[in-house]
Write an enzyme that holds these catalytic residues in place. Structure first.
Site, PDB file in Angstrom:
ATOM      1  N   GLY A  36      85.914  21.956  48.824  1.00 30.38           N
ATOM      2  CA  GLY A  36      85.110  22.631  48.165  1.00 30.38           C
ATOM      3  C   GLY A  36      84.842  23.679  47.614  1.00 30.38           C
ATOM      4  O   GLY A  36      84.316  24.671  47.196  1.00 30.38           O
ATOM      5  N   ALA A  37      84.765  24.939  48.921  1.00 30.15           N
ATOM      6  CA  ALA A  37      84.227  26.041  49.121  1.00 30.15           C
ATOM      7  C   ALA A  37      85.657  26.787  48.441  1.00 30.15           C
ATOM      8  O   ALA A  37      85.860  28.055  47.554  1.00 30.15           O
ATOM      9  CB  ALA A  37      84.216  26.525  50.768  1.00 30.15           C
ATOM     10  N   GLY A  92      48.710  37.770  48.475  1.00 26.78           N
ATOM     11  CA  GLY A  92      48.796  37.438  47.905  1.00 26.78           C
ATOM     12  C   GLY A  92      49.800  36.658  46.610  1.00 26.78           C
ATOM     13  O   GLY A  92      51.016  37.662  46.893  1.00 26.78           O
TER      14      GLY A  92
HETATM   15  C1  HXC Z   1      39.174  46.490  45.658  1.00 25.15           C
HETATM   16  C2  HXC Z   1      41.223  47.604  47.531  1.00 25.15           C
HETATM   17  C3  HXC Z   1      41.188  45.789  47.704  1.00 25.15           C
HETATM   18  C4  HXC Z   1      41.151  44.732  46.726  1.00 25.15           C
HETATM   19  C5  HXC Z   1      41.700  47.733  49.344  1.00 25.15           C
HETATM   20  N1  HXC Z   1      40.494  47.755  48.423  1.00 25.15           N
HETATM   21  N2  HXC Z   1      42.106  46.487  48.624  1.00 25.15           N
HETATM   22  N3  HXC Z   1      39.640  47.172  46.088  1.00 25.15           N
HETATM   23  N4  HXC Z   1      40.012  44.775  45.747  1.00 25.15           N
HETATM   24  N5  HXC Z   1      42.225  43.942  47.031  1.00 25.15           N
HETATM   25  C6  HXC Z   1      40.030  49.308  48.361  1.00 25.15           C
HETATM   26  C7  HXC Z   1      39.242  48.952  49.660  1.00 25.15           C
HETATM   27  O1  HXC Z   1      38.296  48.817  49.952  1.00 25.15           O
HETATM   28  C8  HXC Z   1      38.709  50.461  50.319  1.00 25.15           C
HETATM   29  O2  HXC Z   1      38.609  51.382  49.408  1.00 25.15           O
HETATM   30  C9  HXC Z   1      40.515  51.783  50.118  1.00 25.15           C
HETATM   31  O3  HXC Z   1      40.785  50.446  49.137  1.00 25.15           O
HETATM   32  C10 HXC Z   1      41.283  51.522  51.171  1.00 25.15           C
HETATM   33  O4  HXC Z   1      41.224  49.814  51.581  1.00 25.15           O
HETATM   34  P1  HXC Z   1      41.044  49.776  53.358  1.00 25.15           P
HETATM   35  O5  HXC Z   1      41.161  49.072  53.682  1.00 25.15           O
HETATM   36  O6  HXC Z   1      40.045  51.220  53.859  1.00 25.15           O
HETATM   37  O7  HXC Z   1      42.582  50.446  54.104  1.00 25.15           O
HETATM   38  P2  HXC Z   1      43.272  49.955  54.575  1.00 25.15           P
HETATM   39  O8  HXC Z   1      42.677  49.346  56.505  1.00 25.15           O
HETATM   40  O9  HXC Z   1      44.683  50.564  55.155  1.00 25.15           O
HETATM   41  O10 HXC Z   1      43.965  48.182  54.264  1.00 25.15           O
HETATM   42  C11 HXC Z   1      44.897  47.401  53.404  1.00 25.15           C
HETATM   43  C12 HXC Z   1      44.459  46.836  52.919  1.00 25.15           C
HETATM   44  C13 HXC Z   1      43.053  45.707  52.784  1.00 25.15           C
HETATM   45  C14 HXC Z   1      45.425  45.957  53.789  1.00 25.15           C
HETATM   46  C15 HXC Z   1      45.083  45.961  52.127  1.00 25.15           C
HETATM   47  O11 HXC Z   1      42.551  46.906  52.460  1.00 25.15           O
HETATM   48  C16 HXC Z   1      42.811  44.432  52.669  1.00 25.15           C
HETATM   49  O12 HXC Z   1      42.875  43.617  53.519  1.00 25.15           O
HETATM   50  N6  HXC Z   1      42.360  44.545  51.733  1.00 25.15           N
HETATM   51  C17 HXC Z   1      42.601  43.348  50.264  1.00 25.15           C
HETATM   52  C18 HXC Z   1      43.809  42.322  50.405  1.00 25.15           C
HETATM   53  C19 HXC Z   1      44.000  41.176  49.756  1.00 25.15           C
HETATM   54  O13 HXC Z   1      43.109  40.024  50.130  1.00 25.15           O
HETATM   55  N7  HXC Z   1      43.973  41.650  48.310  1.00 25.15           N
HETATM   56  C20 HXC Z   1      43.799  40.043  47.452  1.00 25.15           C
HETATM   57  C21 HXC Z   1      44.898  39.302  47.399  1.00 25.15           C
HETATM   58  S1  HXC Z   1      44.948  37.817  46.473  1.00 25.15           S
HETATM   59  P3  HXC Z   1      37.302  52.793  49.122  1.00 25.15           P
HETATM   60  O14 HXC Z   1      36.431  53.031  48.491  1.00 25.15           O
HETATM   61  O15 HXC Z   1      36.408  52.891  50.632  1.00 25.15           O
HETATM   62  O16 HXC Z   1      38.512  53.800  49.314  1.00 25.15           O
HETATM   63  C22 HXC Z   1      45.603  38.975  45.298  1.00 25.15           C
HETATM   64  C23 HXC Z   1      45.867  37.862  43.982  1.00 25.15           C
HETATM   65  C24 HXC Z   1      47.012  37.937  43.133  1.00 25.15           C
HETATM   66  O17 HXC Z   1      46.330  39.798  44.667  1.00 25.15           O
HETATM   67  C25 HXC Z   1      46.864  36.744  42.485  1.00 25.15           C
HETATM   68  C26 HXC Z   1      47.665  37.203  40.620  1.00 25.15           C
HETATM   69  C27 HXC Z   1      48.630  35.752  40.667  1.00 25.15           C
END
Ligand code: HXC
Length: 523
Positions: A413-414, A178
């Site tokens: 040009g380069a 993201g």
């Molecule tokens: C809250 C999150 C989180 C998030 C992970 N966790 N991402 N909590 N917000 N974005 C938490 C999980 O709930 C879990 O909590 C712990 O972190 C570990 O995550 P897992 O999923 O168990 O780990 P893993 O299997 O290694 O997977 C990692 C991951 C996955 C691939 C990053 O967690 C994931 O897909 N997360 C979401 C990614 C995402 O879509 N993010 C938003 C992007 S949009 P617990 O409590 O169980 O330990 C964005 C917008 C920004 O960022 C815009 C800026 C302009």
């Protein structure tokens, strides 16, 4: 009335402080730390220990807590808010850093984590010191909603304010998705760790849903993809330890800020060292390639260079070296790949590097061996006109000492694009093997002598004869030197010597441009 956490005596208060701190220092707990290690990743604290000289790290805002109550967050403790921030010394010099802690809620960024990061970024800007961000996070903390997005906004804003003021380095050491990928892209240097990190605007699930394409995280945005195909990543490293070591090496070439002196590394290398091997490096056959990196290494202090973007746009080399201890930015065509031709990616790579060096007062050294800009629809449709212009703009805008050495071909040009005299080069040198012309002999004769060649009894023989005349006129550096467009023709073996003395002579160079808000570089 005493509360659960209240204490009475000073020694109790000090003990209470110690126990609170100890809890926070455990990060996400033993199980989460074990998981992190199993994935081949270090924890945020281990990474910071490697980055900073022993026992110099000073932590900032350890006790920060989130204040969100939505979606069960009210009951959730996130030690240190999932990010360790502070400052310390790297090879004795002060550097500020933030390291996201994946063991705590996936290092996700909420309002208060963002505020911790803002704080050290603001401190780095105020102190005029480099900022290093070690990213390992699931991105915006989903439960918090808009305050998390707001947090990223504040980071992007600070990245932009700090741009060109202090060096900013990001290492992506875990997943980044993201908008979270934009902070790295706004910084000067992006590191990634092979196999454990990836960066993408939208992940595989969204891609499948929107355009039906199936792709893995690694194939979409892994370290190799971003260091070979997109150019987002400057350094793809094998593991966390190598990544941090390389960050330390990069910092050794950079000043603290645009207002700080360059870091000078004591050297036993001599300014007048001759490089006899260079006299035989250019092949007799003009179409044969050779290794431009050998030239760069030969003239550099202790034969050392640091090459960002080593795997992307390989027809262009950008690298840091030192000459008599002083950092120098090198831009060079690489005849080993596509004859060193200038294309969209090569132009982007060079332009960004030139602007970085200029922003931080690092002198520029250009080695030219370039057949021209790459022709064809692919390049034209990709906007070679705009991208090539970027490089012209970057060189012209740069006010640091600029030295150019034409080692072989320098066409069309380069020729201008590789920092010719009229782009503001302070001194242009050529080796006796230099060829400077609007284009190669055959192509030129086909145009200016089209009728003579068509009407000749033996067209091929006529073309060859005319090409020889053209070559005698242009395929050497003497015509350009006669007009002062080349300042000096030098022996290849004297190259280091000349550069060392010229850089010394130009040390106090200062140039000013027209008063205005900022340039409008073609992006
Ligand atoms: C809250 C999150 C989180 C998030 C992970 N966790 N991402 N909590 N917000 N974005 C938490 C999980 O709930 C879990 O909590 C712990 O972190 C570990 O995550 P897992 O999923 O168990 O780990 P893993 O299997 O290694 O997977 C990692 C991951 C996955 C691939 C990053 O967690 C994931 O897909 N997360 C979401 C990614 C995402 O879509 N993010 C938003 C992007 S949009 P617990 O409590 O169980 O330990 C964005 C917008 C920004 O960022 C815009 C800026 C302009």
């Amino acid at each position: 009335m005493a509360t659960e956490n209240s204490t009475n005596t000073t020694s109790e208060k000090i003990r209470d402080y110690g126990s609170r701190k100890k809890t926070l220092m455990r990060m996400g707990g033993r199980e989460m730390v074990r998981k992190q290690h199993e994935l081949g990743k270090l924890t945020a604290r281990e990474r910071l220990d490697l980055l900073f000289d022993t026992a110099t790290f000073q932590e900032v805002q350890l006790f920060t807590k989130h204040r969100s109550t939505l979606f069960g967050l009210g009951e959730k403790d996130i030690p240190a808010e999932g990010v360790i921030t502070g400052f310390g010394r790297v090879d004795g010099r002060v550097v500020f850093a933030a390291a996201q802690d994946f063991t705590c809620s996936g290092g996700s960024l909420g309002e208060m984590q963002a505020k911790k990061i803002w704080k050290v970024m603001d401190m780095a800007i105020a102190a005029k010191k480099p900022f290093v961000s070690l990213n390992d996070s699931g991105g915006a903390r989903i439960q918090e909603g808009v305050p998390a997005l707001d947090g990223y906004g504040g980071i992007f804003y600070r990245n932009t304010l700090a741009s060109g003021y202090i060096p900013q380095i990001t290492a992506t050491m875990g997943p980044t998705a993201g908008g979270a990928v934009y902070s790295p892209a706004l910084t000067d240097w992006v590191f990634m760790v092979k196999r454990s990190s990836y960066m993408c605007i939208t992940g595989p699930d969204v891609i499948k849903a929107v355009i039906g394409e199936e792709v893995t995280n690694e194939a979409l945005g892994g370290a190799l993809v971003h260091s070979t195909k997109s150019g987002v990543c400057h350094f793809a490293m094998d593991n966390d330890r190598d990544c941090i070591n390389r960050i330390r090496t990069l910092l050794s070439y950079l000043p603290d800020s645009c207002h700080s002196p360059l870091p000078i590394m004591p050297t036993s290398d001599k300014p007048d060292r001759e490089c006899p091997d260079l006299n035989s490096i250019i092949p007799d056959k003009p179409s044969k390639s050779y290794d431009m990196k050998r030239i760069i290494l030969e003239i550099a202090d202790n034969h050392e260079m640091l090459e960002p973007h080593a795997l992307w746009a390989k027809n262009m080399i950008v690298a840091f070296i030192r000459i008599m201890g002083c950092p120098v930015g090198v831009v060079a065509n690489n005849p080993r790949f596509g004859a060193g031709v200038l294309d969209v990616s090569a132009s982007d790579k060079a332009a960004r590097f030139i602007r970085f060096c200029d922003a931080f007062n690092i002198p520029l050294l250009t080695f030219a061996d370039v057949p021209g800009y790459l022709p064809g629809t692919r390049q034209e449709w990709a906007g070679i006109i705009t991208h090539g212009a970027k490089m012209l703009h970057a060189y012209s805008e740069a006010t640091v000492p600029k030295l150019t050495i034409v080692v072989r071909k320098d066409y069309g040009g380069a020729y201008i694009g590789m920092c010719s005299k009229q782009l503001g080069a302070d001194y242009v040198m050529a080796w006796p093997s230099a060829e400077i012309a609007v284009m190669g002999a055959e192509g030129a004769c086909n145009i200016i002598y089209r009728r003579e060649i068509q009407e000749a009894k033996d067209s091929a023989a006529k073309r060859k004869e005319l090409a020889q005349t053209y070559e005698a006129q242009f395929n050497n550096p003497y015509f350009a030197a006669g007009l002062g467009i080349i300042d000096e023709i030098i022996l290849p073996m004297d190259t280091r010597k000349r550069i060392a003395f010229l850089l010394e002579a130009l040390k106090e160079k200062s140039e000013h441009r027209l008063p205005k808000k900022h340039n409008n570089i073609p992006l």
